[in-house]
Design an enzyme around this catalytic site. Structure first.
Site, PDB file in Angstrom:
ATOM      1  N   GLU A 154       0.186  -1.063   5.640  1.00 49.87           N
ATOM      2  CA  GLU A 154       1.313  -0.641   6.476  1.00 49.87           C
ATOM      3  C   GLU A 154       1.173   0.829   6.854  1.00 49.87           C
ATOM      4  O   GLU A 154       1.390   1.224   7.993  1.00 49.87           O
ATOM      5  CB  GLU A 154       2.642  -0.871   5.741  1.00 49.87           C
ATOM      6  CG  GLU A 154       3.879  -0.696   6.615  1.00 49.87           C
ATOM      7  CD  GLU A 154       4.437   0.713   6.638  1.00 49.87           C
ATOM      8  OE1 GLU A 154       5.327   0.984   7.472  1.00 49.87           O
ATOM      9  OE2 GLU A 154       4.002   1.577   5.867  1.00 49.87           O
ATOM     10  N   ASP A 184       0.818  -1.216   0.000  1.00 53.79           N
ATOM     11  CA  ASP A 184       0.000   0.000   0.000  1.00 53.79           C
ATOM     12  C   ASP A 184       0.852   1.266   0.000  1.00 53.79           C
ATOM     13  O   ASP A 184       2.037   1.241   0.331  1.00 53.79           O
ATOM     14  CB  ASP A 184      -0.940   0.013   1.213  1.00 53.79           C
ATOM     15  CG  ASP A 184      -0.199   0.050   2.546  1.00 53.79           C
ATOM     16  OD1 ASP A 184       0.781  -0.706   2.702  1.00 53.79           O
ATOM     17  OD2 ASP A 184      -0.585   0.836   3.426  1.00 53.79           O
TER      18      ASP A 184
END
Ligand SMILES: [Zn+2]
Length: 378
Positions: A140, A80
């Protein structure tokens, strides 16, 4: 070398073209990585969960080599990215200028992912005698949620881990923890002309905060010289309370953020906040204090003597350092690995418009990871 460079750049281009902002599902990116890794002889596994908005998220685990036993090495990257400004035209189109590749995620951490995949492709399976694992996580940037899910499920265990983050190819062995709480002080509203008619939550909060400041000061006694500053820090970043200038404030809320040293008990300062809450309730009749712990992530510190740290030191000639930002190294450590954080690009450009990775660092990182696979899994 130009071959590798082309491979890296085109894979990074494909990864950047997929909008993997944390709010979106990372399934499209996982699909691309899966196809690529399957061709390179990996067995892939999707560890699926739904995020708080109900969006499907996937941690991708790919293993290759002798199937029995703990993977010797894990290469870990997060799929991400942080959001990008709508007017940043090249956010999803990898663009090269003067030896730099621009795009969202170009360094944080799609560059590392491109390096890990390419390195794995370039080491023939026949040269691998111990299992290798690639781990690509979700969420994350929102708080390492994907990696935390792996810890809960005990998936992703390995002996050594290289966690990709933009460290300008420096070995990073430690980061502080990150904890957050919201404190709510409740009093009683009343007319400001009649102080006895109410209990001011703002004045009660002020007392609380004065005590919190001395408790924060006390945290400075315990130090770890690997960090700047070398002690746990505390910040009250947001405060709100009261309704009008002539109303005794009925409520006051504030956030307390603290960053413990890796060696410290992660719950300690939260306990301090609760002790102060009880103290305030006793001292101010009519006041109530609630402490809501929102996050309690410990830091991490890997020994410089660890084989994986020494490997990166040997490859880069750079001494191990610490960072102020959070990484997935604590989760990999919780999964039993000795972890080092390493990757191309500079964290200072990572969350900005104009994020980029220098081409030479991208190429160098791939070489190091290739060597890592041969060294640890050969
Ligand atoms: Zn990152």
């Amino acid at each position: 070398v130009s071959d590798v460079r082309e491979t890296l750049q085109s894979l990074l281009g494909e990864l950047v073209a997929i909008d993997s902002t944390s709010t979106r599902s990372n399934v499209p990116m996982v699909g691309l990585l899966e196809r690529r890794l399957a061709k390179a002889g990996f067995e892939t596994h999707r560890h699926v969960y739904k995020d708080e908005q109900g969006v499907e998220k996937v941690n991708l685990l790919a293993t290759r080599g002798p199937s029995a036993g703990l993977p010797e090495l894990a290469l870990v990257g997060h799929s991400d990215c942080v959001p990008f400004d709508a007017d940043w035209k090249e956010a999803l189109t990898l663009t090269e200028r003067e030896g730099k590749l621009y795009g969202r995620g170009a360094c944080d951490t799609k560059a590392f992912i491109a390096c890990a995949v390419t390195a794995a492709e370039r080491v023939p399976v026949s040269e691998q005698h111990k299992p290798l694992m690639l781990v690509f996580t979700a969420d994350e940037e929102l708080g390492c949620f994907g990696a935390k899910k792996l810890v809960e499920a005990r998936r992703g265990e390995a002996r050594y881990a290289i966690v990709g983050e933009p460290t300008s190819l420096r070995p990073i062995i430690a980061n502080k923890g990150y904890c957050l709480a919201e404190v709510e002080v409740l009093g009683k509203e009343g007319h400001s002309a009649y102080p006895e008619s109410g209990v001011s939550a703002i004045l009660a909060a002020a007392r609380y905060l004065a005590q919190l400041e001395s408790e924060a000061e006390r945290l400075r006694i315990e130090t770890d010289e690997a960090f700047t500053p070398p002690f746990a820090t505390v910040n009250v970043g947001v405060i709100q309370g009261g309704k009008a200038k002539n109303v005794i404030a009925g409520a006051c809320r504030f956030t307390v953020e603290w960053r413990p040293l890796p060696a410290q008990n992660v719950a300690h300062f939260g306990d301090v906040l609760e002790r102060l809450a009880k103290g305030l309730e006793a001292a101010v009749p009519g006041a109530r204090v609630q402490v809501k712990r929102l996050r309690q992530d410990g830091g991490v510190k890997t020994s410089t003597a660890s084989k994986v740290v020494q490997f990166i030191v040997g490859q880069t000639g750079k001494t191990p350092e610490t960072v102020a930002f959070g990484t997935e190294a604590p989760q990999m450590t919780a999964l039993g690995a000795e972890a080092v954080v390493f990757g191309p690009g500079d964290i200072r450009v990572a969350h900005q418009t104009g994020e980029y990775v220098p081409v030479d660092e991208l190429v160098r990182c791939e070489e190091v990871l290739e060597q890592a696979i041969r060294t640890f899994c050969g």
